[in-house]
Design a protein around this motif. Sequence first.
Motif, PDB file in Angstrom:
ATOM      1  N   ALA A 137      22.659  -0.058  24.537  1.00  0.00           N
ATOM      2  CA  ALA A 137      23.489   0.774  23.656  1.00  0.00           C
ATOM      3  C   ALA A 137      23.492   0.222  22.233  1.00  0.00           C
ATOM      4  CB  ALA A 137      24.914   0.822  24.191  1.00  0.00           C
ATOM      5  N   ASP A 138      23.405   1.118  21.263  1.00  0.00           N
ATOM      6  CA  ASP A 138      23.522   0.745  19.848  1.00  0.00           C
ATOM      7  C   ASP A 138      25.009   0.603  19.541  1.00  0.00           C
ATOM      8  OD1 ASP A 138      23.516   0.477  17.090  1.00  0.00           O
ATOM      9  OD2 ASP A 138      22.608   2.431  16.709  1.00  0.00           O
ATOM     10  N   ILE A 139      25.443  -0.614  19.176  1.00  0.00           N
ATOM     11  CA  ILE A 139      26.860  -0.886  18.918  1.00  0.00           C
ATOM     12  C   ILE A 139      27.111  -1.178  17.440  1.00  0.00           C
ATOM     13  CG2 ILE A 139      27.386  -1.609  21.272  1.00  0.00           C
ATOM     14  CD1 ILE A 139      27.034  -4.529  20.338  1.00  0.00           C
ATOM     15  N   SER A 140      26.230  -0.701  16.581  1.00  0.00           N
ATOM     16  CA  SER A 140      26.330  -0.965  15.149  1.00  0.00           C
ATOM     17  C   SER A 140      27.489  -0.222  14.495  1.00  0.00           C
ATOM     18  CB  SER A 140      25.031  -0.560  14.452  1.00  0.00           C
ATOM     19  OG  SER A 140      25.122  -0.791  13.059  1.00  0.00           O
ATOM     20  N   ALA A 141      28.125  -0.888  13.547  1.00  0.00           N
ATOM     21  CA  ALA A 141      29.156  -0.259  12.718  1.00  0.00           C
ATOM     22  C   ALA A 141      28.545   0.290  11.430  1.00  0.00           C
ATOM     23  CB  ALA A 141      30.247  -1.279  12.381  1.00  0.00           C
ATOM     24  N   ASP A 142      27.260   0.046  11.222  1.00  0.00           N
ATOM     25  CA  ASP A 142      26.554   0.473  10.010  1.00  0.00           C
ATOM     26  C   ASP A 142      25.499   1.507  10.413  1.00  0.00           C
ATOM     27  OD1 ASP A 142      24.793   0.716   7.815  1.00  0.00           O
ATOM     28  OD2 ASP A 142      25.057  -1.369   7.233  1.00  0.00           O
ATOM     29  N   PRO A 143      25.593   2.744   9.921  1.00  0.00           N
ATOM     30  CA  PRO A 143      24.635   3.775  10.324  1.00  0.00           C
ATOM     31  C   PRO A 143      23.194   3.506   9.882  1.00  0.00           C
ATOM     32  CG  PRO A 143      26.046   4.585   8.561  1.00  0.00           C
ATOM     33  CD  PRO A 143      26.585   3.246   8.971  1.00  0.00           C
ATOM     34  N   GLN A 187      21.143  -8.529  18.410  1.00  0.00           N
ATOM     35  CA  GLN A 187      19.878  -8.200  17.762  1.00  0.00           C
ATOM     36  C   GLN A 187      20.117  -7.045  16.809  1.00  0.00           C
ATOM     37  OE1 GLN A 187      16.378  -7.648  20.256  1.00  0.00           O
ATOM     38  NE2 GLN A 187      15.839  -5.805  19.100  1.00  0.00           N
ATOM     39  N   VAL A 188      19.662  -7.193  15.568  1.00  0.00           N
ATOM     40  CA  VAL A 188      19.793  -6.140  14.566  1.00  0.00           C
ATOM     41  C   VAL A 188      18.400  -5.607  14.245  1.00  0.00           C
ATOM     42  CG1 VAL A 188      20.581  -5.543  12.248  1.00  0.00           C
ATOM     43  CG2 VAL A 188      21.818  -7.285  13.578  1.00  0.00           C
ATOM     44  N   ASN A 189      18.247  -4.290  14.375  1.00  0.00           N
ATOM     45  CA  ASN A 189      17.008  -3.600  14.018  1.00  0.00           C
ATOM     46  C   ASN A 189      17.297  -2.613  12.895  1.00  0.00           C
ATOM     47  OD1 ASN A 189      16.079  -4.872  16.344  1.00  0.00           O
ATOM     48  ND2 ASN A 189      15.327  -3.009  17.317  1.00  0.00           N
ATOM     49  N   ASP A 190      16.273  -2.330  12.077  1.00  0.00           N
ATOM     50  CA  ASP A 190      16.424  -1.226  11.133  1.00  0.00           C
ATOM     51  C   ASP A 190      16.179   0.074  11.905  1.00  0.00           C
ATOM     52  OD1 ASP A 190      13.626  -0.900  11.333  1.00  0.00           O
ATOM     53  OD2 ASP A 190      13.242  -1.806   9.372  1.00  0.00           O
ATOM     54  N   LEU A 191      16.303   1.210  11.254  1.00  0.00           N
ATOM     55  CA  LEU A 191      16.179   2.488  11.948  1.00  0.00           C
ATOM     56  C   LEU A 191      14.767   2.779  12.440  1.00  0.00           C
ATOM     57  CD1 LEU A 191      18.599   4.730   9.858  1.00  0.00           C
ATOM     58  CD2 LEU A 191      19.025   3.487  11.999  1.00  0.00           C
ATOM     59  N   ALA A 192      13.777   2.067  11.903  1.00  0.00           N
ATOM     60  CA  ALA A 192      12.406   2.204  12.384  1.00  0.00           C
ATOM     61  C   ALA A 192      12.148   1.316  13.606  1.00  0.00           C
ATOM     62  CB  ALA A 192      11.428   1.846  11.271  1.00  0.00           C
ATOM     63  N   GLY A 193      13.131   0.491  13.959  1.00  0.00           N
ATOM     64  CA  GLY A 193      12.992  -0.373  15.125  1.00  0.00           C
ATOM     65  C   GLY A 193      12.558  -1.789  14.812  1.00  0.00           C
ATOM     66  N   GLN A 194      12.319  -2.099  13.549  1.00  0.00           N
ATOM     67  CA  GLN A 194      11.890  -3.452  13.181  1.00  0.00           C
ATOM     68  C   GLN A 194      13.056  -4.428  13.346  1.00  0.00           C
ATOM     69  OE1 GLN A 194      10.410  -3.803   9.178  1.00  0.00           O
ATOM     70  NE2 GLN A 194       9.985  -5.966   9.390  1.00  0.00           N
ATOM     71  N   VAL A 195      12.809  -5.521  14.075  1.00  0.00           N
ATOM     72  CA  VAL A 195      13.836  -6.546  14.274  1.00  0.00           C
ATOM     73  C   VAL A 195      14.095  -7.254  12.949  1.00  0.00           C
ATOM     74  CG1 VAL A 195      14.438  -8.681  15.475  1.00  0.00           C
ATOM     75  CG2 VAL A 195      13.214  -6.881  16.698  1.00  0.00           C
ATOM     76  N   LYS A 196      15.356  -7.278  12.527  1.00  0.00           N
ATOM     77  CA  LYS A 196      15.751  -7.938  11.287  1.00  0.00           C
ATOM     78  C   LYS A 196      16.271  -9.345  11.541  1.00  0.00           C
ATOM     79  CE  LYS A 196      14.793  -4.794   8.346  1.00  0.00           C
ATOM     80  NZ  LYS A 196      13.701  -5.078   7.427  1.00  0.00           N
ATOM     81  N   VAL A 197      17.083  -9.509  12.601  1.00  0.00           N
ATOM     82  CA  VAL A 197      17.667 -10.813  12.909  1.00  0.00           C
ATOM     83  C   VAL A 197      18.167 -10.788  14.351  1.00  0.00           C
ATOM     84  CG1 VAL A 197      20.001 -10.231  12.088  1.00  0.00           C
ATOM     85  CG2 VAL A 197      19.251 -12.605  12.067  1.00  0.00           C
ATOM     86  N   ILE A 198      18.108 -11.939  15.007  1.00  0.00           N
ATOM     87  CA  ILE A 198      18.733 -12.131  16.307  1.00  0.00           C
ATOM     88  C   ILE A 198      19.584 -13.385  16.202  1.00  0.00           C
ATOM     89  CG2 ILE A 198      18.436 -12.575  18.769  1.00  0.00           C
ATOM     90  CD1 ILE A 198      15.759 -11.092  18.614  1.00  0.00           C
ATOM     91  N   ILE A 199      20.867 -13.233  16.524  1.00  0.00           N
ATOM     92  CA  ILE A 199      21.803 -14.361  16.469  1.00  0.00           C
ATOM     93  C   ILE A 199      22.330 -14.603  17.870  1.00  0.00           C
ATOM     94  CG2 ILE A 199      24.003 -15.184  15.533  1.00  0.00           C
ATOM     95  CD1 ILE A 199      23.392 -13.441  13.060  1.00  0.00           C
ATOM     96  N   GLY A 200      22.282 -15.872  18.292  1.00  0.00           N
ATOM     97  CA  GLY A 200      22.769 -16.252  19.607  1.00  0.00           C
ATOM     98  C   GLY A 200      24.083 -17.000  19.509  1.00  0.00           C
ATOM     99  N   ASN A 201      24.823 -16.963  20.611  1.00  0.00           N
ATOM    100  CA  ASN A 201      26.109 -17.644  20.679  1.00  0.00           C
ATOM    101  C   ASN A 201      26.315 -18.204  22.079  1.00  0.00           C
ATOM    102  OD1 ASN A 201      29.309 -16.706  21.506  1.00  0.00           O
ATOM    103  ND2 ASN A 201      29.010 -18.281  19.978  1.00  0.00           N
ATOM    104  N   ALA A 202      26.628 -19.510  22.123  1.00  0.00           N
ATOM    105  CA  ALA A 202      26.983 -20.177  23.374  1.00  0.00           C
ATOM    106  C   ALA A 202      28.217 -21.014  23.083  1.00  0.00           C
ATOM    107  CB  ALA A 202      25.838 -21.053  23.864  1.00  0.00           C
TER     108      ALA A 202
END
Length: 114
Positions: free
Chosen positions: A19-25, A41-56
């Motif tokens: 599911a896309d849970i973005s607050a930014d359209p 994971q954040v992608n642009d609308l074309a599907g390109q991965v912009k950043v992945i941030i992990g948390n433990a």
Amino acid sequence: MASAAVSTEGLGETHPAAADISADPALQVYAFQRDGVVYLQVNDLAGQVKVIIGNAGDAYFALPAGKSAARVSLPGQRLTVPGAARRFEVYRAQDVVLVRYASSDGDIWSIEAP
């Protein structure tokens, strides 16, 4: 970090089955969890991965994902955000906010307290 719509597979994919849970359209945000680690994971609308941030637990880290290295400001490793940068809230959960600061020098992604 992620509160809902967490998937267990598809991390790093262009169009993950999550599911896309973005607050930014203008962006897509996906949450994943595996072995006690949560990833955003954040992608642009074309599907390109912009950043992945992990948390433990209390530790946050950025994965070397996407075509270009993302600049990421983390709770234990803050970057200086240019004064003229525009702030866009990309994702908000009970315990964390993911923000994109856009400037002429490019984006800075930031994990912040709500």
